[in-house]
Enzyme design. Structure first.
Site, PDB file in Angstrom:
ATOM      1  CB  CYS A 157      -0.931  -0.005   1.204  1.00 16.81           C
ATOM      2  SG  CYS A 157      -0.074  -0.138   2.801  1.00 16.81           S
ATOM      3  CG  HIS A 182      -4.334   0.736   4.030  1.00 14.86           C
ATOM      4  ND1 HIS A 182      -3.663  -0.140   3.191  1.00 14.86           N
ATOM      5  CD2 HIS A 182      -5.335   1.269   3.273  1.00 14.86           C
ATOM      6  CE1 HIS A 182      -4.246  -0.147   2.003  1.00 14.86           C
ATOM      7  NE2 HIS A 182      -5.254   0.711   2.018  1.00 14.86           N
ATOM      8  CG  ASN A 230      -8.035   1.588  -0.320  1.00  9.52           C
ATOM      9  OD1 ASN A 230      -6.840   1.355  -0.152  1.00  9.52           O
ATOM     10  ND2 ASN A 230      -8.971   0.996   0.408  1.00  9.52           N
TER      11      ASN A 230
END
Length: 362
Positions: A152, A288, A309
Site C-alpha cells: 500500500c 495502511h 485506495n
C-alpha cells in the site's frame, strides 16, 4: 478545457455504472441456510472466487457472519453503507493480516524516522477552495489493485508523485509501484510494508522513477530489474511532511496537490465500505497507506476527504472512500492527520530518456 470536461463526464458515468454493477442482496436471501448458500455461490461467481469443497464450508460460515454484519449495519442510521465486496468470505483478522498490515506489523514502520525538509511550503496559504477534486483536474490515474501484497505504501507514494507531475507538466503518466516494491530496500520491505516518506526519498536520490508500462505490477516481491529502472520517466526534488495532527494544514496541502497519508483501515466497516461519508469505528493504529486526492462538503454540511485506495475499483466508491473531515480529535478520523507527506517538484523538468514520450501519457 473541453477535454477536461469530457474526461470528467466519462469518470462520472463510470462511477454510476460501478455502483449499478456492484454485488447486492435482499432480505429473502437471508431467510434460510439454502438461500444463504445460493447467495454465497452467486458472490463467488461474481468475484471469481475458487474454493475447494472443504474450504467452501469453512468460508461459507465466515461469509454468513459478514452478510449479517453488512445487513445489520446498513439498517442503522449511518451516513455510509457497506456491501459484500471481494473480502466477504475473509475474517476481519485475515483481512487485516493481508490488507492492513497486522501480519507483519508494518504499521510500526509508519512511525519510523522522517526524511522531510522540515519546512511546510503551504504554511502561509490563506484561503482555499470550498472543494477540490484532483480527479476532475486530470491529475489522478485509474484506481489500481495491490492484490495480496502489503505494498500500500508504494501505491500511496505513486499517486502523490503522479499527481504533482501532472500539475507541473500537464501530463498524466502512470508510474511503477513495482519498481518501489522490488528496488526500494534501504528502509522499505516490499510486500511486507513500507514508508511513503522513504519511497519519496528513494525516487529523489535515484533521479526519478520509471513508468507502469515499463515495469508493470505483479503483486509479489521480486529482484530489482536493473534493465528497467534506469529508464527514468518522472523525477521529484524531495518531499515535505504536513504538520502532525493538523487537519487545517492537511487541507492546505491537499488544495495544492494529492497527499500521501497513513490510516487505520483494519475495521470491519472499512473492510466492507461501499458508499457515503465514512464516520465508522477506527483507531489511530496506522496500518495502511492511501492518498488524499481532494475534499468537499455534503449537502447536509458534513466535511469529507476524498481518499484513493489501492484495493481495485469494485471496493468503495469506485476504489475511493469519502472520510469525515474536521472531527474533534486532533489526529483526524482513523489517524488521517498523523503522518501525511507529499513530494516536491519545482519545475516541469523530467529525465530525458526513452520513456519521456507521449506513449506513456494518459
Amino acid at each position: 478545457m473541453a477535454m477536461k470536461k469530457l474526461l470528467w463526464v466519462v469518470l462520472s458515468l463510470s462511477l454510476v455504472l460501478g455502483v449499478a454493477n456492484s454485488f447486492d442482496f435482499h432480505e429473502k436471501d437471508l431467510e434460510s441456510e439454502e438461500s444463504l448458500w445460493d447467495l454465497y455461490e452467486r458472490w463467488r461467481s461474481h468475484h471469481t472466487v475458487s474454493r475447494s469443497l472443504g474450504e467452501k464450508h469453512k468460508r461459507f460460515n465466515v461469509f454468513k457472519a459478514n452478510v449479517m454484519h453488512v445487513h445489520n449495519t446498513n439498517k442503522m442510521d449511518k451516513p455510509y453503507k457497506l456491501k459484500l465486496n471481494k473480502f466477504a468470505d475473509m475474517t476481519n483478522h485475515e483481512f487485516r493480516s493481508t490488507y492492513a498490515g497486522s501480519k507483519v506489523n508494518h504499521h510500526k514502520m509508519f512511525r519510523g524516522s522522517q526524511h522531510g525538509s522540515g519546512t511546510f511550503m503551504y504554511e502561509k496559504v490563506g484561503s482555499v477552495p470550498a472543494s477540490v477534486d484532483w480527479r476532475k483536474k486530470g491529475a489522478v490515474t485509474d484506481v489500481k489493485d495491490q492484490g495480496q501484497c502489503g505494498s500500500c505504501w508504494a501505491f500511496s507514494t505513486i499517486v502523490a508523485v503522479e499527481g504533482i507531475n501532472q500539475i507541473k507538466t500537464n501530463k498524466l503518466v502512470s508510474l511503477s509501484e513495482q519498481e518501489l516494491v522490488d528496488c526500494d530496500k534501504e528502509e522499505n520491505q516490499g510486500c511486507n510494508g513500507g514508508l511513503m516518506e522513504s519511497a519519496f526519498e528513494f525516487i529523489k536520490q535515484k533521479g526519478g522513477i520509471t513508468t507502469e508500462s515499463n515495469y508493470p505490477y505483479t503483486a509479489q516481491e521480486g529482484t530489482c530489474d536493473e534493465s528497467k529502472v534506469n529508464d527514468l520517466a518522472v523525477s521529484i526534488d524531495g518531499h515535505e511532511n504536513v504538520p502532525v495532527n493538523d487537519e487545517n494544514a492537511l487541507l492546505k496541502a491537499v488544495a495544492n496537490q494529492p497527499v500521501s497519508v497513513a490510516i487505520d483501515a483494519g475495521g470491519s466497516d472499512f473492510q466492507f465500505y461501499s458508499e457515503g461519508v465514512f464516520t465508522g469505528d477506527c483507531n489511530t493504529d496506522l496500518n495502511h497507506g492511501v492518498a488524499i486526492v481532494g475534499y468537499g462538503t455534503t449537502v447536509d454540511g458534513t466535511n469529507y476527504w476524498i481518499v484513493r485506495n489501492s484495493w481495485g475499483p469494485e471496493w468503495g466508491e469506485q476504489g475511493y472512500i469519502r472520510m469525515q473531515r474536521n472531527i474533534s480529535k486532533k489526529e483526524g478520523l482513523c489517524g488521517i492527520a498523523m503522518m501525511a507527506s507529499y513530494p516536491i517538484k519545482n519545475s516541469s523538468d523530467n529525465p530525458t530518456g526513452s520513456l519521456s514520450s507521449p506513449k506513456d501519457e494518459l
